[in-house]
Structures are given as C-alpha cells and as structure tokens.
Design a protein around this motif. Sequence first.
Motif, mmCIF file in Angstrom:
data_model
loop_
_atom_site.group_PDB
_atom_site.id
_atom_site.type_symbol
_atom_site.label_atom_id
_atom_site.label_comp_id
_atom_site.label_asym_id
_atom_site.label_seq_id
_atom_site.Cartn_x
_atom_site.Cartn_y
_atom_site.Cartn_z
ATOM 1 N N LYS A 124 -13.343 1.334 9.043
ATOM 2 C CA LYS A 124 -13.844 0.864 10.333
ATOM 3 C C LYS A 124 -13.036 1.486 11.467
ATOM 4 N N PHE A 125 -11.722 1.548 11.301
ATOM 5 C CA PHE A 125 -10.856 2.140 12.316
ATOM 6 C C PHE A 125 -11.175 3.621 12.485
ATOM 7 N N LYS A 126 -11.395 4.329 11.383
ATOM 8 C CA LYS A 126 -11.695 5.757 11.449
ATOM 9 C C LYS A 126 -13.014 5.991 12.188
ATOM 10 N N ILE A 127 -14.026 5.182 11.905
ATOM 11 C CA ILE A 127 -15.318 5.307 12.589
ATOM 12 C C ILE A 127 -15.137 5.082 14.084
ATOM 13 N N LYS A 128 -14.389 4.034 14.445
ATOM 14 C CA LYS A 128 -14.156 3.730 15.860
ATOM 15 C C LYS A 128 -13.364 4.864 16.520
ATOM 16 N N ALA A 129 -12.345 5.402 15.844
ATOM 17 C CA ALA A 129 -11.551 6.502 16.389
ATOM 18 C C ALA A 129 -12.414 7.738 16.592
ATOM 19 N N ASP A 130 -13.304 8.017 15.638
ATOM 20 C CA ASP A 130 -14.208 9.162 15.775
ATOM 21 C C ASP A 130 -15.142 8.984 16.967
ATOM 22 N N GLN A 131 -15.650 7.767 17.159
ATOM 23 C CA GLN A 131 -16.525 7.486 18.290
ATOM 24 C C GLN A 131 -15.784 7.674 19.610
ATOM 25 N N LEU A 132 -14.549 7.183 19.666
ATOM 26 C CA LEU A 132 -13.768 7.312 20.887
ATOM 27 C C LEU A 132 -13.415 8.772 21.171
ATOM 28 N N LYS A 175 -7.935 -6.367 -4.633
ATOM 29 C CA LYS A 175 -8.714 -6.965 -3.550
ATOM 30 C C LYS A 175 -8.096 -6.607 -2.200
ATOM 31 N N LYS A 176 -6.772 -6.690 -2.107
ATOM 32 C CA LYS A 176 -6.087 -6.356 -0.853
ATOM 33 C C LYS A 176 -6.285 -4.877 -0.521
ATOM 34 N N ILE A 177 -6.208 -4.027 -1.525
ATOM 35 C CA ILE A 177 -6.401 -2.589 -1.313
ATOM 36 C C ILE A 177 -7.815 -2.328 -0.810
ATOM 37 N N GLN A 178 -8.811 -2.997 -1.392
ATOM 38 C CA GLN A 178 -10.194 -2.840 -0.948
ATOM 39 C C GLN A 178 -10.353 -3.293 0.499
ATOM 40 N N GLN A 179 -9.714 -4.417 0.846
ATOM 41 C CA GLN A 179 -9.784 -4.909 2.220
ATOM 42 C C GLN A 179 -9.164 -3.898 3.177
ATOM 43 N N LEU A 180 -8.014 -3.334 2.794
ATOM 44 C CA LEU A 180 -7.356 -2.348 3.646
ATOM 45 C C LEU A 180 -8.180 -1.084 3.794
ATOM 46 N N LYS A 181 -8.811 -0.639 2.707
ATOM 47 C CA LYS A 181 -9.664 0.550 2.778
ATOM 48 C C LYS A 181 -10.838 0.322 3.725
ATOM 49 N N LYS A 182 -11.464 -0.855 3.642
ATOM 50 C CA LYS A 182 -12.576 -1.172 4.537
ATOM 51 C C LYS A 182 -12.108 -1.186 5.985
ATOM 52 N N ALA A 183 -10.954 -1.788 6.237
ATOM 53 C CA ALA A 183 -10.420 -1.847 7.595
ATOM 54 C C ALA A 183 -10.101 -0.443 8.105
ATOM 55 N N MET A 184 -9.540 0.400 7.248
ATOM 56 C CA MET A 184 -9.221 1.773 7.642
ATOM 57 C C MET A 184 -10.494 2.559 7.930
#
Length: 75
Positions: free
Chosen positions: A55-63, A44-53
Amino acid sequence: MKTFAIKHIMSDVAKCPICGSYSKIKVKEGETTYQAVQDEEAFKKIQQLKKAMDKFKIKADQLEKELNELKSKHS
C-alpha cells in the motif's frame, strides 16, 4: 539479566532469558511474562507487513507521478 526489547507494530518482542527464543512480552504488576512467537503468528505478521508495504509503495508511486506532473507544468 537484561533483555533487549524490540518495539514491534503490534506487541513488544524480546529474547527469552531462559530459552533464548524470541517471545512476546507482557509486564503486569512489575512481573514480565514471555510467550514464544509461533511460526504461524510470525507468518501472519509478515503478511500484514507485506500488505502495508505494498500500500505504501502504491501511494509513493502515485505521489511521485503527481510530483513529476507538477514539475513538468512549471517547466
């Protein structure tokens, strides 16, 4: 015996001095208790971290795209 605590996003994790497994630790009234991390919890923690990563990757790509647009306007 010293324990090496790893600061985790949601809880503190340390190696149990008795069995050597990674456990969630809680300190209450100066007494440390250990609760073994179950595989299901870890997944569950790994899944949460993957989702957070993700989201971060999408935001970094947008920036990055926005930065490139701004650079091209100034050129």
